[in-house]
Design a protein around this motif. Structure first.
Motif, PDB file in Angstrom:
ATOM      1  N   GLY A  94      25.995  42.011  40.927  1.00  0.00           N
ATOM      2  CA  GLY A  94      26.415  42.119  42.322  1.00  0.00           C
ATOM      3  C   GLY A  94      25.269  42.004  43.301  1.00  0.00           C
ATOM      4  O   GLY A  94      25.424  41.459  44.399  1.00  0.00           O
ATOM      5  N   LEU A  95      24.107  42.511  42.915  1.00  0.00           N
ATOM      6  CA  LEU A  95      22.966  42.559  43.838  1.00  0.00           C
ATOM      7  C   LEU A  95      22.045  41.345  43.748  1.00  0.00           C
ATOM      8  O   LEU A  95      21.306  41.051  44.686  1.00  0.00           O
ATOM      9  CB  LEU A  95      22.140  43.829  43.572  1.00  0.00           C
ATOM     10  CG  LEU A  95      22.859  45.163  43.780  1.00  0.00           C
ATOM     11  CD1 LEU A  95      21.917  46.316  43.467  1.00  0.00           C
ATOM     12  CD2 LEU A  95      23.412  45.295  45.196  1.00  0.00           C
ATOM     13  N   ILE A 249      28.457  44.819  45.365  1.00  0.00           N
ATOM     14  CA  ILE A 249      28.890  45.060  43.987  1.00  0.00           C
ATOM     15  C   ILE A 249      30.406  44.952  43.865  1.00  0.00           C
ATOM     16  O   ILE A 249      30.925  44.389  42.895  1.00  0.00           O
ATOM     17  CB  ILE A 249      28.405  46.440  43.513  1.00  0.00           C
ATOM     18  CG1 ILE A 249      26.874  46.484  43.505  1.00  0.00           C
ATOM     19  CG2 ILE A 249      28.945  46.765  42.131  1.00  0.00           C
ATOM     20  CD1 ILE A 249      26.298  47.888  43.438  1.00  0.00           C
ATOM     21  N   GLU A 250      31.143  45.457  44.848  1.00  0.00           N
ATOM     22  CA  GLU A 250      32.607  45.451  44.750  1.00  0.00           C
ATOM     23  C   GLU A 250      33.171  44.040  44.766  1.00  0.00           C
ATOM     24  O   GLU A 250      34.260  43.783  44.241  1.00  0.00           O
ATOM     25  CB  GLU A 250      33.237  46.289  45.858  1.00  0.00           C
ATOM     26  CG  GLU A 250      33.079  45.720  47.251  1.00  0.00           C
ATOM     27  CD  GLU A 250      33.677  46.641  48.315  1.00  0.00           C
ATOM     28  OE1 GLU A 250      34.399  46.112  49.183  1.00  0.00           O
ATOM     29  OE2 GLU A 250      33.426  47.854  48.279  1.00  0.00           O
ATOM     30  N   ALA A 251      32.411  43.086  45.321  1.00  0.00           N
ATOM     31  CA  ALA A 251      32.851  41.688  45.302  1.00  0.00           C
ATOM     32  C   ALA A 251      32.852  41.136  43.879  1.00  0.00           C
ATOM     33  O   ALA A 251      33.624  40.228  43.553  1.00  0.00           O
ATOM     34  CB  ALA A 251      31.942  40.836  46.190  1.00  0.00           C
ATOM     35  N   ARG A 252      31.983  41.672  43.014  1.00  0.00           N
ATOM     36  CA  ARG A 252      31.955  41.262  41.608  1.00  0.00           C
ATOM     37  C   ARG A 252      32.908  42.107  40.765  1.00  0.00           C
ATOM     38  O   ARG A 252      33.340  41.689  39.705  1.00  0.00           O
ATOM     39  CB  ARG A 252      30.534  41.388  41.062  1.00  0.00           C
ATOM     40  CG  ARG A 252      29.558  40.428  41.707  1.00  0.00           C
ATOM     41  CD  ARG A 252      29.864  38.977  41.340  1.00  0.00           C
ATOM     42  NE  ARG A 252      29.101  38.036  42.163  1.00  0.00           N
ATOM     43  CZ  ARG A 252      29.574  37.402  43.225  1.00  0.00           C
ATOM     44  NH1 ARG A 252      30.841  37.614  43.587  1.00  0.00           N
ATOM     45  NH2 ARG A 252      28.824  36.570  43.902  1.00  0.00           N
ATOM     46  N   LEU A 253      33.235  43.309  41.252  1.00  0.00           N
ATOM     47  CA  LEU A 253      34.204  44.153  40.552  1.00  0.00           C
ATOM     48  C   LEU A 253      35.555  43.473  40.500  1.00  0.00           C
ATOM     49  O   LEU A 253      36.220  43.456  39.454  1.00  0.00           O
ATOM     50  CB  LEU A 253      34.333  45.504  41.269  1.00  0.00           C
ATOM     51  CG  LEU A 253      35.415  46.453  40.758  1.00  0.00           C
ATOM     52  CD1 LEU A 253      35.021  47.016  39.399  1.00  0.00           C
ATOM     53  CD2 LEU A 253      35.648  47.587  41.763  1.00  0.00           C
ATOM     54  N   THR A 254      35.991  42.886  41.612  1.00  0.00           N
ATOM     55  CA  THR A 254      37.279  42.176  41.665  1.00  0.00           C
ATOM     56  C   THR A 254      37.039  40.738  42.141  1.00  0.00           C
ATOM     57  O   THR A 254      36.894  39.835  41.332  1.00  0.00           O
ATOM     58  CB  THR A 254      38.271  42.899  42.583  1.00  0.00           C
ATOM     59  OG1 THR A 254      37.706  43.043  43.902  1.00  0.00           O
ATOM     60  CG2 THR A 254      38.615  44.278  42.036  1.00  0.00           C
ATOM     61  N   ALA A 255      36.951  40.562  43.460  1.00  0.00           N
ATOM     62  CA  ALA A 255      36.707  39.234  44.014  1.00  0.00           C
ATOM     63  C   ALA A 255      36.192  39.389  45.443  1.00  0.00           C
ATOM     64  O   ALA A 255      36.519  40.371  46.126  1.00  0.00           O
ATOM     65  CB  ALA A 255      37.988  38.402  44.002  1.00  0.00           C
ATOM     66  N   ILE A 258      38.214  40.932  48.479  1.00  0.00           N
ATOM     67  CA  ILE A 258      39.190  41.902  47.966  1.00  0.00           C
ATOM     68  C   ILE A 258      38.501  43.227  47.659  1.00  0.00           C
ATOM     69  O   ILE A 258      38.957  44.292  48.066  1.00  0.00           O
ATOM     70  CB  ILE A 258      39.915  41.358  46.719  1.00  0.00           C
ATOM     71  CG1 ILE A 258      40.743  40.122  47.090  1.00  0.00           C
ATOM     72  CG2 ILE A 258      40.801  42.433  46.103  1.00  0.00           C
ATOM     73  CD1 ILE A 258      41.449  39.482  45.920  1.00  0.00           C
ATOM     74  N   GLY A 259      37.413  43.165  46.938  1.00  0.00           N
ATOM     75  CA  GLY A 259      36.576  44.338  46.702  1.00  0.00           C
ATOM     76  C   GLY A 259      37.317  45.522  46.107  1.00  0.00           C
ATOM     77  O   GLY A 259      38.058  45.398  45.124  1.00  0.00           O
ATOM     78  N   ARG A 260      37.163  46.687  46.742  1.00  0.00           N
ATOM     79  CA  ARG A 260      37.735  47.932  46.213  1.00  0.00           C
ATOM     80  C   ARG A 260      39.180  48.163  46.624  1.00  0.00           C
ATOM     81  O   ARG A 260      39.757  49.206  46.291  1.00  0.00           O
ATOM     82  CB  ARG A 260      36.887  49.126  46.677  1.00  0.00           C
ATOM     83  CG  ARG A 260      35.523  49.216  46.018  1.00  0.00           C
ATOM     84  CD  ARG A 260      34.750  50.426  46.497  1.00  0.00           C
ATOM     85  NE  ARG A 260      34.457  50.323  47.926  1.00  0.00           N
ATOM     86  CZ  ARG A 260      34.402  51.359  48.766  1.00  0.00           C
ATOM     87  NH1 ARG A 260      34.659  52.573  48.326  1.00  0.00           N
ATOM     88  NH2 ARG A 260      34.103  51.171  50.028  1.00  0.00           N
TER      89      ARG A 260
END
Length: 413
Positions: A94-95, A249-255, A258-260
């Protein structure tokens, strides 16, 4: 050997240290309770969700509680993150972008992270494949502290993340107290405020009154089946830090975009809330077990780190067994005292993600949960056993006696 007399002597020596642990447990429990009260936790927060999980009150409230405990702006706390290594990998991807530089301030990271970075093996999808550069600075003063000048000298124009591993991993070095990270965090941010300071916080939460984010770390990462889950969380991990870090990071968690906002959990959130509430007590029990083991083996003339009366930054106790036979007997004795799979006999094996054969003793209710009592080690000199966890001190004591008895029977002690 009179094992019970040895343990009794060790317990007597540990009494003042145990008293200090109980003070820390009181502080951390109050900290968790305050966060629960501020978020007005109620039974409705335990309700499961399905599908997209929009407006999942249990998920969102739990994340705010973690942010409060860490004194941070934002958090990701998800059952869907499979393990600590997965959370650390999520954070790095993510970073970091292609062409960026990752700098480790604490030498080589834990074995499984080397495959994520790409310094060991050639696992597809690693950071090296993504054209991320990597370098590391060894710790100084006999592996006791971060070399701040060395870290500053190693920063490149394209450095994006400085990684600090709080725990010792499979290295014979000191684990780091959050306060001990402050100097390097401040120094890096003073010269390059754009750099993210990322802390691998696995095994460390609630061992002290403060967390690395209280001293300026941009993000802390840990597993829920370690300290934070209190022995009750069945899976998952957390990432806590600045809004700037968590947003990436949340952009890689989902998309991206969309994030968290999405992410459901079809089982109850109760184990995560209750586990977090129990965590300060469970961590204190694990620390007492580790301290007793340290003092016992010190009385036997063996090398341990940390020493039984030293400050603790994580729940891990390292003990140099010196021979593979002694190491294997110790782990087998721990397994024999486990509540689950006590009849299993652990042997060294080629475990995925590790360069040496590894032996693991872990008869746990939650598979792989190192909050529960376990012992593991790579089969390499000086054959160091890494003991961690223990839901109750009494079980830790019983398992230690079992391990010593096994070592005596095998003529390895």
């Amino acid at each position: 050997m009179d094992i019970k007399a040895l343990i009794a002597r060790a317990e007597q020596d540990c009494a003042p240290v145990f008293a200090r642990l109980e003070e820390n447990e009181l502080f951390c429990t109050n900290q968790v309770l305050s966060a629960f009260h501020e978020e007005n936790v109620a039974a409705r927060h335990f309700a499961p969700t399905t599908g997209y999980g929009y407006d999942d009150i249990g998920r969102d409230t739990l994340e705010r509680i973690f942010a409060r405990i860490f004194g941070a702006e934002s958090a990701i706390v998800r059952p869907s993150i499979a393990c600590g290594t997965a959370a650390l990998s999520l954070c790095l991807f993510g970073l970091l972008l292609p062409g960026d530089h990752l700098l480790s301030a604490t030498g080589a990271p834990y074995d499984t992270m080397e495959t994520v970075i790409g310094t060991v093996g050639n696992a597809p999808g690693n950071l090296r494949e993504m054209k991320v550069e990597y370098s590391q600075v060894e710790m100084c003063d006999n592996q006791q502290k971060i070399d701040v000048d060395g870290v500053l000298a190693a920063i490149r124009p394209n450095t994006k993340v400085v990684l600090i591993q709080r725990s010792r991993g499979y290295a014979w070095r000191a684990s780091l107290l959050p306060k001990e990270m402050e100097e390097v965090i401040s120094a890096v941010h003073n010269v390059r405020p754009d750099i993210f300071i990322m802390v691998d916080n696995c095994y460390g939460m609630f061992t002290t009154e403060n967390e690395p984010t209280h001293f300026g770390a941009d993000v802390c990462v840990g597993s829920l089946i370690k300290n934070a889950g209190g022995g009750l969380a069945p899976t998952g991990a957390y990432l806590v830090g600045t809004a700037r870090a968590i947003e990436r990071i949340e952009a890689r968690l989902t998309a991206p975009g969309i994030g968290r906002e999405v992410g459901s959990y079809a089982a109850s959130y109760q184990p995560f809330y209750q586990g977090l509430f129990m965590a300060p007590h469970t961590v204190a029990q694990a620390l007492k077990s580790a301290i007793l083991a340290a003092r016992t083996f010190e009385l036997l003339g063996m090398k341990t780190t940390p020493a039984f009366d030293a400050p603790r930054a994580d729940i891990i106790q390292a003990i140099q067994m010196e021979t593979p036979e002694r190491l294997i007997a110790f782990c087998q004795g721990i397994q024999a005292a486990s509540p689950i799979d006590a009849s299993a006999v652990p042997e060294p094996w080629d475990m995925p993600g590790y360069t040496d054969q590894v032996i693991m003793a872990a008869g746990t209710f939650v598979s792989g949960a190192t909050t529960e009592l376990s012992a593991d080690a790579p089969i390499r000199a000086p054959f160091t056993a890494y003991l961690q966890g223990g839901l109750t001190y009494v079980h830790g004591k019983i398992a230690l006696i079992s391990a010593l008895e096994k070592m005596v029977r095998e003529n390895s002690l």
